[in-house]
Enzyme design. Structure first.
Site, mmCIF file in Angstrom:
data_model
loop_
_atom_site.group_PDB
_atom_site.id
_atom_site.type_symbol
_atom_site.label_atom_id
_atom_site.label_comp_id
_atom_site.label_asym_id
_atom_site.label_seq_id
_atom_site.Cartn_x
_atom_site.Cartn_y
_atom_site.Cartn_z
ATOM 1 N N HIS A 117 -6.625 -1.190 7.035
ATOM 2 C CA HIS A 117 -6.236 -2.447 8.290
ATOM 3 C C HIS A 117 -7.656 -2.414 9.349
ATOM 4 C CE1 HIS A 117 -2.297 -1.575 7.042
ATOM 5 N NE2 HIS A 117 -1.635 -0.485 8.013
ATOM 6 N N LYS A 154 0.830 -1.063 -0.196
ATOM 7 C CA LYS A 154 0.072 -0.047 -0.149
ATOM 8 C C LYS A 154 0.832 1.429 0.429
ATOM 9 C CE LYS A 154 -1.163 1.650 4.611
ATOM 10 N NZ LYS A 154 -1.369 2.022 5.434
#
Length: 484
Positions: free
Chosen positions: A241, A149
């Protein structure tokens, strides 16, 4: 796709992630004899180095970030490493990289080499990197790629990145990493739910009052100033997350523990997320205060200018399906908070009728600690020892499962160890599929649009606190207190 890779290529091999996580993880795996003796590891970056210099660089990183007892025969690991200098924006250098990767070597049986590529570069470099790989035979059916990411800043940019990667790699050869999925306790959440008869019958709106997910950090901007101010807490933590944790908590039982089954169930949850009303979220930005025993500056002081970027988000989410209808999911994340902690709280409902007059009954609570300590705690009501003339005295008692105590002799692993091993082995179960990423971005984009339409600005909070008071009020309106 479960063919083991013969070569692992690390893009961004001289960067911070490589030093802190990738090289130490690979050395630890090698020390535990979990890497094939034939696996070669090739680092590449713009820095000019030869193989010997890269090995010295790797040695320094491993000695700094990996405990001595986990290094094993580090010299043998270092001998696996080679290095290729490469500017990904120019065609020069890819041929040398292909040669270092053994593309033309073949194997003893004449088959082509299986190559795994870990891409830890800025998203703006993905497209030229993919083109360079494809032009030099490193993006064929024997190659797989892992993407670190951030994968975009919204749905549109994420789709552009995915399209660029999909032009050279099929979906079964794309591994989108979320390092939270490599954490032992996150994986243990799956085992807790689906390997025990105790919880699954209760894991629904009939028995659960609400769920909290907190990801709190004590650090400020550190070295991520430019990235963070363009992202903020919602994009940096919630979009990936926290939504992955939510999906694992809320998903239906998969038919088996394989990539397709697990990810099918996760994406159903993400698609069932209700569009959030702006009034169900709170944003904040820290000001100067005391954090971890030190006086620290505010966000605007660290940044060097004023900004409307949020460093804190608290929100109340809903999943519109049969299992979770009416159960609120409270999400909270932020920087410069009171303590560093990542945990999931499952708050069960009260007993329907108390037979203990005068006793205060506290609902059962399951606390799944992810960091800094990995543990699981279930609070139960129990009788206080002693003889009472009137009634029975009750008290909440925790039942603890501390991972290091439950599994003596097992050392704590870096989350990237599991994920790198799965990348090399071709197992996508703990990686994120494209439709998951896009479902996450749709939900997050809707939230940002509602903030902009309402002109929502971050509320200030002191560093070292638990965020703005409005976040407390968000939960307390429903009679809920944040777990602290």
């Amino acid at each position: 796709m479960k063919n083991k890779a013969d070569t692992l290529i690390l893009f961004g091999a001289t960067g911070d992630l490589s030093q802190r996580m990738l090289l130490p993880s690979l050395c630890a795996l090698d020390a535990d004899n979990l890497l094939s003796s034939e696996l070669r590891i090739v680092g590449t970056a713009r820095s000019a180095m030869d193989d010997s210099e890269f090995r010295n660089f790797a040695r320094a990183a491993i000695e700094k970030y990996l405990p001595a007892h986990r290094r094993g025969g580090m010299a043998d690991f270092l001998n696996r490493l080679s290095y290729s200098t490469l500017d990904v924006t120019t065609p020069e250098g890819y041929a040398d990289l292909a040669a270092k990767a053994g593309l033309n070597d073949g194997l003893k049986d004449g088959a082509d080499r299986e190559i795994a590529i870990f891409l830890s570069t800025a998203p703006s470099l993905f497209e030229p990197t993919i083109k360079g790989l494809a032009d030099h035979g490193l993006a064929d059916s024997n190659s797989r790629i892992c993407l670190e990411k951030p994968l975009g800043t919204d749905l549109e940019s994420s789709c552009a990145i995915n399209d660029a990667v999909a032009a050279a790699f099929s979906e079964d050869r794309i591994f989108r990493i979320d390092h939270y999925l490599g954490k032992e306790t996150v994986q243990n959440l799956i085992a807790l739910r689906f390997a025990n008869i105790l919880f699954e019958p209760l894991w629904n709106s009939q028995h659960i009052d609400h769920i909290q997910i907190t990801v709190a950090e004590t650090v400020g901007l550190e070295s991520r100033v430019d990235f963070y101010d363009g992202a903020g807490a919602l994009r940096d933590m919630v979009q990936n997350h926290m939504l992955q944790l939510l999906a694992l908590v809320a998903m239906e039982p998969p038919s088996s523990f394989d990539a397709g089954s697990v990810r099918d169930e996760k994406v159903k949850v993400l698609r069932a997320l209700r569009k959030m009303d702006a009034k169900e979220s709170v944003t904040g930005q820290y000001r100067g205060g005391a954090s971890s025993g030190e006086i620290v500056p505010g966000y605007d002081e660290e940044l060097g200018r004023e900004s409307d970027t949020e460093t804190f988000v608290a929100m109340k989410g809903h999943i519109d399906n049969w299992r979770w209808q009416g159960v609120p999911f409270y999400l909270r994340t932020g920087k410069r908070l009171s303590e560093r902690v990542t945990e999931i709280i499952v708050q069960f409902r009260c007993v329907p009728h108390s037979i203990f007059p005068g006793a205060k009954l506290v609902p059962n609570k399951l606390v799944i600690g992810i960091q800094p300590e990995e543990n699981i705690t279930l609070s139960m009501m129990a009788k206080v020892p002693g003889i009472e003339q009137e009634g029975i005295a009750l008290r909440e008692v925790p039942l603890n499962i501390a991972m290091p105590d439950a599994f003596t002799g097992k050392h704590k692993r870096i989350a990237y160890e599991r994920l790198l091993l799965d990348l090399i082995g071709g197992d996508q179960t703990l990686f994120v599929r494209r439709d998951e990423v896009e479902a996450q971005w749709r939900w997050v984009d809707d939230i940002r649009e509602s903030w902009e339409a309402e002109g929502k600005k971050p509320k200030t909070y002191n560093a070292g606190s638990w965020g703005p008071s409005a976040a407390i009020a968000l939960a307390e309106r429903d009679g809920v207190s944040w777990h602290e």
